[in-house]
Design a protein around this motif. Structure first.
Motif, PDB file in Angstrom:
ATOM      1  N   GLU A 106      26.157  21.309  52.235  1.00 28.81           N
ATOM      2  CA  GLU A 106      26.482  19.881  52.295  1.00 28.81           C
ATOM      3  C   GLU A 106      26.932  19.373  50.929  1.00 28.81           C
ATOM      4  O   GLU A 106      26.360  19.742  49.909  1.00 28.81           O
ATOM      5  CB  GLU A 106      25.244  19.074  52.726  1.00 28.81           C
ATOM      6  CG  GLU A 106      25.039  19.063  54.207  1.00 28.81           C
ATOM      7  CD  GLU A 106      24.352  20.318  54.715  1.00 28.81           C
ATOM      8  OE1 GLU A 106      23.618  20.189  55.664  1.00 28.81           O
ATOM      9  OE2 GLU A 106      24.542  21.419  54.174  1.00 28.81           O
ATOM     10  N   LYS A 137      34.048  20.705  50.667  1.00 31.01           N
ATOM     11  CA  LYS A 137      34.955  21.405  51.614  1.00 31.01           C
ATOM     12  C   LYS A 137      36.022  20.480  52.167  1.00 31.01           C
ATOM     13  O   LYS A 137      37.201  20.807  52.166  1.00 31.01           O
ATOM     14  CB  LYS A 137      34.188  21.927  52.846  1.00 31.01           C
ATOM     15  CG  LYS A 137      33.140  22.921  52.607  1.00 31.01           C
ATOM     16  CD  LYS A 137      32.353  23.155  53.888  1.00 31.01           C
ATOM     17  CE  LYS A 137      31.425  22.033  54.221  1.00 31.01           C
ATOM     18  NZ  LYS A 137      31.903  20.918  54.987  1.00 31.01           N
ATOM     19  N   THR A 138      35.537  19.340  52.695  1.00 29.74           N
ATOM     20  CA  THR A 138      36.472  18.445  53.385  1.00 29.74           C
ATOM     21  C   THR A 138      37.515  17.915  52.408  1.00 29.74           C
ATOM     22  O   THR A 138      38.714  17.876  52.726  1.00 29.74           O
ATOM     23  CB  THR A 138      35.689  17.289  54.051  1.00 29.74           C
ATOM     24  OG1 THR A 138      34.612  17.858  54.787  1.00 29.74           O
ATOM     25  CG2 THR A 138      36.563  16.480  54.973  1.00 29.74           C
ATOM     26  N   THR A 139      37.063  17.558  51.216  1.00 28.84           N
ATOM     27  CA  THR A 139      37.984  17.044  50.199  1.00 28.84           C
ATOM     28  C   THR A 139      39.044  18.094  49.865  1.00 28.84           C
ATOM     29  O   THR A 139      40.248  17.793  49.791  1.00 28.84           O
ATOM     30  CB  THR A 139      37.197  16.691  48.910  1.00 28.84           C
ATOM     31  OG1 THR A 139      36.125  15.827  49.253  1.00 28.84           O
ATOM     32  CG2 THR A 139      38.080  16.052  47.869  1.00 28.84           C
ATOM     33  N   ARG A 170      29.184  18.253  69.141  1.00 27.26           N
ATOM     34  CA  ARG A 170      28.877  17.919  67.748  1.00 27.26           C
ATOM     35  C   ARG A 170      27.903  16.740  67.656  1.00 27.26           C
ATOM     36  O   ARG A 170      26.969  16.739  66.858  1.00 27.26           O
ATOM     37  CB  ARG A 170      30.188  17.583  67.015  1.00 27.26           C
ATOM     38  CG  ARG A 170      30.010  17.259  65.551  1.00 27.26           C
ATOM     39  CD  ARG A 170      31.332  16.850  64.900  1.00 27.26           C
ATOM     40  NE  ARG A 170      31.077  16.361  63.560  1.00 27.26           N
ATOM     41  CZ  ARG A 170      31.132  17.110  62.465  1.00 27.26           C
ATOM     42  NH1 ARG A 170      31.479  18.366  62.535  1.00 27.26           N
ATOM     43  NH2 ARG A 170      30.846  16.604  61.287  1.00 27.26           N
ATOM     44  N   ARG A 176      34.726  24.626  58.194  1.00 29.77           N
ATOM     45  CA  ARG A 176      33.656  25.504  58.706  1.00 29.77           C
ATOM     46  C   ARG A 176      34.161  26.348  59.882  1.00 29.77           C
ATOM     47  O   ARG A 176      35.078  25.966  60.595  1.00 29.77           O
ATOM     48  CB  ARG A 176      32.423  24.722  59.167  1.00 29.77           C
ATOM     49  CG  ARG A 176      31.726  23.938  58.072  1.00 29.77           C
ATOM     50  CD  ARG A 176      30.350  23.482  58.535  1.00 29.77           C
ATOM     51  NE  ARG A 176      29.664  22.670  57.542  1.00 29.77           N
ATOM     52  CZ  ARG A 176      28.998  23.160  56.503  1.00 29.77           C
ATOM     53  NH1 ARG A 176      28.935  24.457  56.326  1.00 29.77           N
ATOM     54  NH2 ARG A 176      28.405  22.361  55.645  1.00 29.77           N
ATOM     55  N   THR A 206      27.622  29.730  60.876  1.00 29.46           N
ATOM     56  CA  THR A 206      26.561  30.119  61.814  1.00 29.46           C
ATOM     57  C   THR A 206      25.685  31.206  61.195  1.00 29.46           C
ATOM     58  O   THR A 206      24.464  31.196  61.337  1.00 29.46           O
ATOM     59  CB  THR A 206      27.157  30.609  63.146  1.00 29.46           C
ATOM     60  OG1 THR A 206      28.262  29.782  63.481  1.00 29.46           O
ATOM     61  CG2 THR A 206      26.134  30.560  64.252  1.00 29.46           C
ATOM     62  N   GLN A 237      22.284  29.231  60.866  1.00 31.54           N
ATOM     63  CA  GLN A 237      21.370  29.671  61.920  1.00 31.54           C
ATOM     64  C   GLN A 237      20.721  31.019  61.542  1.00 31.54           C
ATOM     65  O   GLN A 237      19.550  31.249  61.831  1.00 31.54           O
ATOM     66  CB  GLN A 237      22.100  29.776  63.267  1.00 31.54           C
ATOM     67  CG  GLN A 237      22.295  28.444  63.973  1.00 31.54           C
ATOM     68  CD  GLN A 237      23.169  27.466  63.214  1.00 31.54           C
ATOM     69  OE1 GLN A 237      24.306  27.784  62.867  1.00 31.54           O
ATOM     70  NE2 GLN A 237      22.649  26.283  62.914  1.00 31.54           N
TER      71      GLN A 237
HETATM   72  N1  Z5A Z   1      26.732  23.893  61.057  1.00 31.27           N
HETATM   73  C1  Z5A Z   1      25.811  24.858  61.451  1.00 31.27           C
HETATM   74  O1  Z5A Z   1      24.609  24.703  61.251  1.00 31.27           O
HETATM   75  N2  Z5A Z   1      26.263  25.980  62.080  1.00 31.27           N
HETATM   76  C2  Z5A Z   1      27.569  26.188  62.345  1.00 31.27           C
HETATM   77  O2  Z5A Z   1      27.925  27.225  62.921  1.00 31.27           O
HETATM   78  C3  Z5A Z   1      28.522  25.183  61.923  1.00 31.27           C
HETATM   79  C4  Z5A Z   1      28.067  24.058  61.286  1.00 31.27           C
HETATM   80  C5  Z5A Z   1      29.985  25.397  62.185  1.00 31.27           C
HETATM   81  C6  Z5A Z   1      28.115  19.589  60.017  1.00 31.27           C
HETATM   82  O3  Z5A Z   1      29.075  20.131  59.175  1.00 31.27           O
HETATM   83  C7  Z5A Z   1      26.872  20.432  60.034  1.00 31.27           C
HETATM   84  O4  Z5A Z   1      27.028  21.548  60.914  1.00 31.27           O
HETATM   85  C8  Z5A Z   1      26.524  21.049  58.705  1.00 31.27           C
HETATM   86  C9  Z5A Z   1      26.375  22.542  58.970  1.00 31.27           C
HETATM   87  C10 Z5A Z   1      26.253  22.638  60.427  1.00 31.27           C
HETATM   88  N3  Z5A Z   1      25.262  20.625  58.254  1.00 31.27           N
HETATM   89  N4  Z5A Z   1      24.881  19.532  57.988  1.00 31.27           N
HETATM   90  N5  Z5A Z   1      24.482  18.523  57.754  1.00 31.27           N
HETATM   91  P1  Z5A Z   1      30.093  19.210  58.367  1.00 31.27           P
HETATM   92  O5  Z5A Z   1      31.000  20.139  57.631  1.00 31.27           O
HETATM   93  O6  Z5A Z   1      30.705  18.239  59.271  1.00 31.27           O
HETATM   94  O7  Z5A Z   1      29.136  18.360  57.411  1.00 31.27           O
HETATM   95  P2  Z5A Z   1      28.742  18.573  55.954  1.00 31.27           P
HETATM   96  O8  Z5A Z   1      28.674  19.941  55.450  1.00 31.27           O
HETATM   97  O9  Z5A Z   1      27.498  17.831  55.887  1.00 31.27           O
HETATM   98  O10 Z5A Z   1      29.990  17.904  55.211  1.00 31.27           O
HETATM   99  P3  Z5A Z   1      29.961  16.933  54.030  1.00 31.27           P
HETATM  100  O11 Z5A Z   1      28.636  16.382  53.718  1.00 31.27           O
HETATM  101  O12 Z5A Z   1      31.003  15.944  54.320  1.00 31.27           O
HETATM  102  O13 Z5A Z   1      30.287  17.834  52.828  1.00 31.27           O
HETATM  103  P4  Z5A Z   1      31.657  18.457  52.268  1.00 31.27           P
HETATM  104  O14 Z5A Z   1      32.734  18.386  53.288  1.00 31.27           O
HETATM  105  O15 Z5A Z   1      31.363  19.771  51.723  1.00 31.27           O
HETATM  106  O16 Z5A Z   1      31.987  17.531  51.043  1.00 31.27           O
HETATM  107  P5  Z5A Z   1      33.049  16.355  50.862  1.00 31.27           P
HETATM  108  O17 Z5A Z   1      32.961  15.357  52.008  1.00 31.27           O
HETATM  109  O18 Z5A Z   1      34.375  16.870  50.537  1.00 31.27           O
HETATM  110  O19 Z5A Z   1      32.460  15.711  49.538  1.00 31.27           O
HETATM  111  C11 Z5A Z   1      31.173  15.133  49.501  1.00 31.27           C
HETATM  112  C12 Z5A Z   1      31.109  14.100  48.362  1.00 31.27           C
HETATM  113  O20 Z5A Z   1      31.176  14.788  47.106  1.00 31.27           O
HETATM  114  C13 Z5A Z   1      32.270  13.099  48.374  1.00 31.27           C
HETATM  115  O21 Z5A Z   1      31.779  11.863  47.963  1.00 31.27           O
HETATM  116  C14 Z5A Z   1      33.240  13.697  47.361  1.00 31.27           C
HETATM  117  O22 Z5A Z   1      34.044  12.742  46.752  1.00 31.27           O
HETATM  118  C15 Z5A Z   1      32.300  14.350  46.362  1.00 31.27           C
HETATM  119  N6  Z5A Z   1      32.879  15.541  45.744  1.00 31.27           N
HETATM  120  C16 Z5A Z   1      33.570  16.525  46.375  1.00 31.27           C
HETATM  121  N7  Z5A Z   1      33.963  17.475  45.508  1.00 31.27           N
HETATM  122  C17 Z5A Z   1      33.500  17.089  44.292  1.00 31.27           C
HETATM  123  C18 Z5A Z   1      33.583  17.654  42.972  1.00 31.27           C
HETATM  124  N8  Z5A Z   1      34.219  18.808  42.742  1.00 31.27           N
HETATM  125  N9  Z5A Z   1      32.985  16.992  41.976  1.00 31.27           N
HETATM  126  C19 Z5A Z   1      32.323  15.833  42.201  1.00 31.27           C
HETATM  127  N10 Z5A Z   1      32.230  15.226  43.407  1.00 31.27           N
HETATM  128  C20 Z5A Z   1      32.808  15.850  44.444  1.00 31.27           C
END
Ligand code: Z5A
Length: 224
Positions: free
Chosen positions: A12, A16-18, A50, A96, A101, A105
């Motif tokens: 988390e 990734k999404t960014t 989801r 992802r 998984t 998991q």
């Molecule tokens: N899951 C599972 O258990 N089994 C599976 O088989 C699959 C998934 C496929 C949903 O996933 C959930 O599903 C996840 C795993 C599980 N667990 N949870 N909770 P998801 O991908 O939809 O949700 P997530 O992992 O929670 O995504 P996220 O929180 O949105 O994180 P992210 O996509 O990795 O980060 P982001 O949105 O790009 O960035 C997060 C924040 O950090 C944002 O404010 C950015 O501006 C900031 N950021 C990003 N990069 C940087 C850097 N380099 N420096 C500083 N700040 C940054």
């Protein structure tokens, strides 16, 4: 012609999404034909699954139930999106996929890794990513980033974000084990780097694999 399949993995808040969105913009501006999706989700049925998976009200969900729901969402995603997009020779970016998984998991919950391997292969119809970016980040930092995105008074956003830190550390070990086992496919990137540094590294690796825009899979000719 087969397309090119790129996945983004990590804990988390790892970014990734960014990074997926940044790469998407880069590839589109180079004239390439790119589709983005996410797992779980990406289809109408997958998005309903989801909702069940991430709902904080479902804290009592059994680990096997959880695994099967992720695989069910993926089976639908592969049938509706992954297979047709790749069969059409397009580029697919997915937030992802099967590695999550294994990490969540398998390493996180302790579900049998052989069972996960078999279910992953079935749900994905044997399709594997060509390239996977694993954004490797200390879960303390990742969860802090996610928290900063939320109002201070709000409870954890969803079921998995509310897990203990030890769970997220095991998940990280899972991703690291995958990167060590398949270094050709899974590129581990130090996710404390700046957004721009990470984006440049990802762009460089993808461009190297795709080759010049005019000759690569997923290239849209100017006349089309
Ligand atoms: N899951 C599972 O258990 N089994 C599976 O088989 C699959 C998934 C496929 C949903 O996933 C959930 O599903 C996840 C795993 C599980 N667990 N949870 N909770 P998801 O991908 O939809 O949700 P997530 O992992 O929670 O995504 P996220 O929180 O949105 O994180 P992210 O996509 O990795 O980060 P982001 O949105 O790009 O960035 C997060 C924040 O950090 C944002 O404010 C950015 O501006 C900031 N950021 C990003 N990069 C940087 C850097 N380099 N420096 C500083 N700040 C940054």
């Amino acid at each position: 012609m087969r397309g090119f399949f790129v996945t983004f993995e990590g804990g988390e808040g790892s970014g990734k999404t960014t990074q997926l969105k940044t790469l998407l913009g880069h590839l589109r501006s180079a004239g390439r034909d790119v589709v983005e999706t996410r797992d779980p989700g990406g289809t109408a049925i997958g998005n309903q699954i989801r909702g069940l998976l991430l709902d904080g009200e479902n804290a009592r969900m059994d680990s096997l139930t959880e695994l099967l729901l992720y695989e069910a969402s993926r089976a639908q995603l592969v049938q509706e999106i992954v297979q047709p997009v790749l069969a059409a020779g397009r580029i697919l970016l997915c937030d992802r996929f099967t590695d999550s998984t294994v990490a969540y998991q398998g390493y996180g919950r302790g579900v049998d890794l052989d069972l996960i391997g078999r279910l992953n292969a079935s749900a994905a119809r044997g399709i594997r990513p060509d390239l996977t970016f694993f954004l490797d980040l200390d879960p303390v930092v990742g969860l802090e980033r996610v928290k900063r995105r939320l109002a201070p008074s709000r409870a954890p956003r969803d079921r998995l974000e509310g897990e203990a830190l030890a769970f997220h550390e095991r998940v990280r070990q899972g991703f690291r084990a995958l990167a060590a086992t398949e270094p050709e496919r899974v590129i581990a990137l130090d996710a404390v780097q700046s957004l721009a540094e990470l984006a440049a590294e990802i762009r460089r690796r993808v461009d190297a694999r795709l080759g010049p825009a005019e000759a690569a899979p997923g290239t849209r000719r100017r006349s089309e």
